[in-house]
Structure formats: structure tokens, C-alpha cells
Write a protein that holds these residues in place. Structure first.
Motif, PDB file in Angstrom:
ATOM      1  N   ASP A 191       0.828  -1.219   0.000  1.00  0.00           N
ATOM      2  CA  ASP A 191       0.000   0.000   0.000  1.00  0.00           C
ATOM      3  C   ASP A 191       0.857   1.263   0.000  1.00  0.00           C
ATOM      4  O   ASP A 191       0.441   2.303  -0.529  1.00  0.00           O
ATOM      5  CB  ASP A 191      -0.923   0.019   1.232  1.00  0.00           C
ATOM      6  N   TRP A 192       2.040   1.181   0.585  1.00  0.00           N
ATOM      7  CA  TRP A 192       2.899   2.364   0.690  1.00  0.00           C
ATOM      8  C   TRP A 192       3.311   2.887  -0.678  1.00  0.00           C
ATOM      9  O   TRP A 192       3.500   4.094  -0.860  1.00  0.00           O
ATOM     10  CB  TRP A 192       4.148   2.024   1.510  1.00  0.00           C
ATOM     11  N   ARG A 195       0.656   5.267  -1.634  1.00  0.00           N
ATOM     12  CA  ARG A 195       0.224   6.260  -0.659  1.00  0.00           C
ATOM     13  C   ARG A 195       0.758   7.639  -1.045  1.00  0.00           C
ATOM     14  O   ARG A 195       1.905   7.760  -1.446  1.00  0.00           O
ATOM     15  CB  ARG A 195       0.734   5.862   0.726  1.00  0.00           C
ATOM     16  N   GLN A 326       3.218   0.069   7.786  1.00  0.00           N
ATOM     17  CA  GLN A 326       2.479   0.826   8.796  1.00  0.00           C
ATOM     18  C   GLN A 326       1.852  -0.050   9.870  1.00  0.00           C
ATOM     19  O   GLN A 326       1.627   0.406  10.993  1.00  0.00           O
ATOM     20  CB  GLN A 326       1.414   1.683   8.127  1.00  0.00           C
TER      21      GLN A 326
END
Length: 699
Positions: A191-192, A195, A326
Motif C-alpha cells: 500500500d505504501w 500512498r 504501517q
């Protein structure tokens, strides 16, 4: 309100100037980074040349340039072993490799994984435990324990996943972390890559590069894990290094101030409560969640306050999310309720008295310097003097660090070549030349320092084999020895002189020695030796030269100790050959397998060896006055030079000179003084027995 804004801006500018003065500026940050990248490159060249299937990465504050002298930051080394193929998808399995599948399920802590052993010939799990480093879990999977490398680095201290080398004055502590590399980006961080923060940072280019670096697995489990011996931490160190290298100078200064506050007020007695990595993570989150326009010099104090507020929130919530993965809470299991309340109160105290707290920071005299900038105290002579000299001091440390790295890796390669025949050494040099031809820019710079001293070693070993055959030096030998003459001011030239001495060409040897002596007193020369880690004295003149000249001045200001391996034995005076046989079987018990490997060689400081060779040559040429002068210089050097690293060897060769001068009592005194320097693994033990035998036989 305007007065408050003006005050914060003035304080920010004063802080920026102070940090500039102590070396936190663009120029010094880039120099620090380049120095560590060259060190990393030199290490990995050495590994490739010596057939070690591993790579080292220099990480942390030293490599980022986010430290100062007063912070005393460790050097963090990630030691990656390539015998292991870590995969996240079955398509990444490789035939013949030690393949391990990363497993993240309900039993693993976020940011951690298990490593399941797979078969080397077919992509299927192994079903039988192969050794004590593996265990069969409840699901029948064969998992690798993270205790694999416990105690793997002799003489180091276990610190979680790292092994820390400590206790060497003048050198920073080193944390060595064994790890395995996975070529693919961690699935838990996918996901980073998509982002996007308020400040549009990190950029897409940074994210693309980060994804290309893959990840590492490091041998440590989470503090809240049910399976602490089976978990491996997923590390995105190279991606983090990329992010830190793209910070602007205000962001770097903010991080340095956070670490100073951490060390001064939050962890004042060296207890580890909040780590510098947590501070770095907080900083990265703050940068991501703010407009890039606020990170300017005149806003440094406000940026610092923002980061401290964010850190306070993390402590209160017991949650500091890893910037890339995260779901990994860096504070999980770190603090008791009592410790959390204590830290929360300390951070509040800093926030409520922020400017006064800064004035109290003693690290690098930051508080005093800031008081001078703000006209709270009068400008002092000490302050200005120190501000001017600190940049020269950084340059001096950088250049000497380069010299020590060169000497250390030469030492490592000699350990690899020890007891190898001349044909094997020739193949090694051929590999070095081939590598140099195909190297990148950074590798070429590293080889500029490393190659000459290796050419000299090969030339001397080749000369030794020729001397054994016909007592002559071939043109090929001279080519190799000439290629290495500029390794430093003396050691390679001393080897050349020793070769000529061994073949009876005294005039040529004497000419070389005279040239070395002239050069030696043209500069403030620093002896460099990695056999005995003892930092040299740094003088004002040395700092001035380093501040004015390029890194090539290393060749004029450093003198490596002269190292002869067994293959060079025919090219050294017989008095020095005893050093190759210094250890009895009992002595061997008291030696470290690598740090003391030099004890099988003849190793001597440059300056004593220079005067010893002069003594031998003038004695042969029957130039008695010159011989006596050389002997006096040898004595004076041993007595007065505090930088000698092999004083026991210098005393041993002086003792043999005294024997040749028919001064047996002085010779015995030399050997006894040598034994005071090193009681075991010292050739003086043999010299004493030999001398006493002669004395008694004479009586």
C-alpha cells in the motif's frame, strides 16, 4: 503574535547557523555520505575479491550524514548473506539454493515473518528437520530459528539482532546485523507504494527505487511475539536510506535536534526508552503530512516543535507506526505504564520550555553556541576558534578514516592470501585488474586507494620467489612494485628498498630510503595500522593540510605499517623473519583467529623499519658514521614516538642491532622491554633464549 513569530524565526535562524557551525550543512552531509558509500564499496570489493558470498550495507546516522561528533553515533552495518534465497512467491524459488518462504499469518506480529525451509531440487516444503537451527511448528512446517547467528562474531556483544564491537577509543562503535535479502518488495508494504501525502513526498521516483531494492529479513522477533525465536523482522533499510538521502538540510537539522533532545532529556543516562529510529520515523511521517514549503531554515524551530508534538502523541497512544510497513508498531511492548507516563511528562516539559531546553543542550556545545548567537552571552574566543577548526577536523577524520579502511581491507586480503602460492596470487591480481576495468565510478575511486598496496604485495611476493631461484629482480617484479609506490608515503617504497637490499643492490636501496626520509619530514605523517587499533594524535598542522588539500593528500600524510606475509620471506632481512614465527602452541590459544592473524607475518611500523634498513645498508657499505646515525634515529624513534603500533617489533630489531654491535646487555634490555609491551606471541622470547645461550657459551 507578531513578536512570537519573529522570535521563532530568529531562533530558527540562530539554530540553523549553530548547526552549520558544527558540521550539519549540505557540504559536510554530502562528504559524510560519500565517505560511508566509499567504505561500503571498499568492503564489498574485498568480499568479491576474496570469494565471500555476502554484501555489507552501511546504514544509520553515519551513512545518512545525520549526526555530529558529540552524538557519538554508532556505525550500523547490515551484513547480508547471499547463500539464502528468501522468497514471497513460489515463482521466486531457485534450484540448488537454500530457499526459504516468508510466511505472514495470524501467528506472526505485523512487520515480522516466519521462514519456512523449502527443498533445493523441487519447489516443495522440507518435511524433516535438518539441524538444530530449525524447528517443526504446530502446522508441520520446518521453520528457521532467528538464533542462527547468535555469537557469530567473536569478541562482539549481542544486542538483539546485532553484534556490537565496542570499547575501542577513537573509533565509533559498530553494530553488525546479519540479514538475508529478498528481491521482491514486502507484500505487507504494497500500500505504501501508492500512498500520497500532503506534501507529495516521497516522490514517485523514490517509491519506484524503493520497490526495486526489495527487503531484508533480520534475525530478531517482536517483543510481543508468542514465538520470539521464530520471528524475523522485515526490514526496508535501503528504501529508508533513499528517503533520508532526499531530505533537505532543514529536515536533517530537525532530526539531529530531535536526537540531541532525546539524548539530553529523554534518555539522559543512556537507557534506551525512545530510539533514534522512532524519532526518524516520526520525522518522516511529519514530512509526509505537511507541505514542503514549511521545511525552511527560518522555520526550523516550528518544525522541531511539530515533531515533538507528534512524538508525544505516539508515546501517549503506545503507537509509532513504521513509515513503510504501517501495521508494524515500533512501540509495541516497549514501555510499561509507568515508563510511558514518565516519558510523556518529559516530552511535555521539553515542549513547555522548548527554547530554554535548547540552551541547556551540552552536546557539541549547542546550548552555549546558541546563547552566543542570540547575544545572551558575549562572543568568546573559544567559540570562534572552535567554529573555524571543526570543519578541518571533519576533513582530517574523513581522510584518516579512508586510510584506515584501506589498511583494514588490505589486512583482510592478506589473510585470504596467506599460505597461497605465487600462481594463486597472480590469479588474484588478475581478478583485481579485471574488476577495475569493469568497475563503476565509486568502485574506481575505492580501487584507487586499495589497488596500489595490493600490487606492492604481489610484486614483493614475486620478487621473493625470484630471489629464491636466482637472487635477481626481474623487470616484471619492478613493474608491480612501481605500480604500488603511491599507496602511502612510505610502506610500498620500503618494500621496494627491502627487495633491493635482499638482492645486494645496496646503492639503489639506500637511494630509495633517503628519498623516503626526505618525504617523511615534509609533512606531518600519521602512522596507520589496523593490527593494533589505537587512534593517532591529530595536530593543528595535520588539520590545516587536510582542510586545504584533496583526498589524494592521504598518500603524503599517512604511513602504513609494513606487512610481509610468508610468501615475501626472501625479501626481508633475516632479523625481521623471526616475527613470522613468534607464536608457540601455547601462545596460539591467546590469539584471535582474524584480529591476530598478522602475528604469522612480519609487521613493523614504517619509520623504525626505515632506520633499521639504513643501519643494515650502511653497515654493509662500511659507512660507520651513517650507520651510527641510523642506529641513533632508530633508538630515538622507539623512545619518543608515541604513535608506534608495533613497538615490540621495533625493540626486537633494535636488540638484534645491539647484538651486532656486540652490546649484549643493551640487546637483552631491548628484548625485556619488548616483552613488557607484549608478553605472549612475541619473538623476543626466542631472542632472549638465543642471546642467553650465546652469553653462557662465551663464558
Amino acid at each position: 503574535m507578531f513578536q512570537e513569530a519573529d522570535y521563532r524565526e530568529n531562533l530558527s535562524l540562530a539554530l540553523s547557523e549553530v548547526l552549520d557551525d558544527i558540521g550539519v550543512n549540505e557540504r559536510m552531509v554530502m562528504r559524510r555520505r560519500r565517505q560511508l558509500m566509499l567504505e561500503e564499496t571498499m568492503i564489498n570489493i574485498t568480499y568479491r575479491l576474496t570469494d565471500k558470498n555476502m554484501t555489507e550495507y552501511c546504514l544509520g546516522s553515519q551513512s545518512e550524514g545525520t549526526t555530529t561528533r558529540g552524538l557519538h553515533s554508532d556505525l550500523d552495518i547490515l551484513l547480508c548473506h547471499h547463500d539464502y534465497n528468501i522468497i514471497q512467491d513460489w515463482s521466486e524459488w531457485e534450484h540448488g539454493k537454500l530457499n526459504y518462504l516468508m510466511i505472514q499469518d495470524e501467528n506472526t506480529t505485523p512487520g515480522y515473518c516466519f521462514l519456512q525451509l523449502l527443498q533445493p531440487d523441487i519447489p516443495l516444503p522440507v518435511t524433516v528437520i535438518p539441524n538444530e537451527h530449525h524447528i517443526n511448528d504446530r502446522s508441520g512446517r520446518i521453520l528457521l530459528k532467528n538464533t542462527l547467528y547468535n555469537g557469530a562474531i567473536p569478541g562482539a556483544v549481542d544486542h538483539g539482532p546485532s553484534n556490537a564491537e565496542q570499547g575501542q577509543d577513537g573509533f565509533c562503535d559498530t553494530d553488525i546485523v546479519p540479514a538475508f535479502h529478498c528481491k521482491s518488495w514486502p507484500q505487507s508494504a504494497s500500500d505504501w507504494l501508492d500512498r500520497q501525502g500532503i506534501g507529495r513526498w516521497p516522490t514517485q521516483d523514490m517509491r519506484r527505487y524503493a520497490a526495486s531494492t526489495g527487503c531484508f529479513v533480520v534475525a530478531t522477533g517482536s517483543k510481543v511475539s508468542e514465538y520470539p525465536e521464530l520471528e524475523w523482522r522485515i526490514s526496508t533499510s535501503l528504501a529508508e536510506r533513499c528517503l533520508m538521502s532526499n531530505l533537505n538540510i532543514t529536515q536533517i537539522r530537525c532530526y539531529v535536534l530531535l536526537k540531541m533532545i532525546l539524548k539530553s532529556f529523554l534518555n539522559p543516562h543512556a537507557e534506551i526508552n525512545i530510539s533514534s529510529f522512532m524519532c526518524k520515523t516520526v520525522l518522516l511521517h511529519c514530512i509526509e503530512n505537511t507541505e514542503s514549503s514549511i521545511w525552511k531554515e527560518n522555520n526550523l524551530f516550528t518544525c522541531l516543535t511539530y515533531c515533538l508534538l507528534e512524538l508525544h502523541t505516539c508515546v501517549q497512544n503506545d503507537c509509532c507506526s513504521h513509515f513503510i510497513i504501517q501495521e508494524n508498531n515500533l512501540m509495541a511492548g516497549q514501555f510499561t505504564a509507568e515508563k510511558k507516563n514518565e516519558l510523556s511528562k518529559k516530552i511535555c516539559d521539553v515542549l513547555q520550555n522548548d527554547s530554554q531546553m535548547l540552551l541547556r543542550i551540552e552536546i557539541d556545545d549547542l546550548g552555549y553556541r546558541l546563547q552566543v548567537k542570540l547575544n545572551i552571552v558575549p562572543h568568546g574566543i573559544y567559540y570562534y576558534h572552535y567554529s573555524i577548526d571543526i570543519h578541518e577536523l571533519y576533513m582530517t577524520e574523513e581522510y584518516l578514516g579512508r586510510a584506515y579502511s584501506t589498511s583494514y581491507h588490505h589486512h583482510d586480503i592478506l589473510h585470504h592470501l596467506h599460505n597461497k602460492n605465487i600462481r594463486t596470487m597472480k590469479q588474484f591480481v588478475g581478478k583485481l585488474i579485471s574488476f577495475r576495468v569493469n568497475s563503476n565510478r565509486l568502485e574506481q575511486i575505492a580501487l584507487k586507494f586499495l589497488a596500489p598496496i595490493l600490487f606492492t604485495t604481489y610484486g614483493s611476493a614475486l620478487a621473493s620467489s625470484r630471489v629464491a631461484e636466482n637472487n635477481q629482480v626481474s623487470p616484471e617484479v619492478l613493474v608491480w612494485l612501481s605500480a604500488g609506490l603511491n599507496s602511502d608515503i612510505s610502506s610500498s617504497r620500503l618494500k621496494l628498498a627491502s627487495v633491493f637490499y635482499s638482492t645486494g643492490d645496496m646503492e639503489q636501496a639506500e637511494l630509495i630510503l633517503r628519498h623516503i626520509e626526505q618525504q617523511y619530514y615534509s609533512y606531518p605523517v600519521v602512522p596507520v595500522c589496523t593490527c593494533v587499533k589505537k587512534p593517532p594524535a591529530v595536530t593543528a598542522e595535520l588539520m590545516r593540510i587536510c582542510g586545504e588539500q584533496s583526498e589524494d593528500c592521504i598518500k603524503h600524510i599517512t604511513a602504513f605499517c609494513v606487512k610481509f606475509i610468508q610468501e615475501e620471506i626472501n625479501c626481508i632481512p633475516y632479523e625481521l623473519q623471526y616475527e613470522m614465527f613468534r607464536s608457540t602452541q601455547d601462545d596460539m590459544i591467546h590469539r584471535h583467529w582474524f584480529k591476530d592473524c598478522w602475528m604469522d607475518w612480519a609487521v613493523v611500523d614504517s619509520l623504525p623499519f626505515l632506520y633499521f634498513l639504513q643501519y643494515k645498508i650502511y653497515r654493509h657499505l662500511q659507512r660507520h658514521q651513517d650507520k651510527q646515525q641510523a642506529l641513533n634515529k632508530l633508538i630515538r624513534t622507539i623512545v619518543t614516538d608515541e604513535n608506534l603500533k608495533h613497538r615490540e617489533t621495533a625493540l626486537n630489531i633494535l636488540g638484534q642491532c645491539m647484538e651486532q654491535e656486540n652490546r649484549p646487555q643493551q640487546a637483552l634490555n631491548c628484548y625485556l622491554l619488548s616483552l613488557q609491551q607484549r608478553a605472549r606471541n612475541n619473538a623476543a622470547n626466542f631472542h632472549v633464549c638465543k642471546l642467553l645461550s650465546r652469553i653462557f657459551a662465551g663464558q
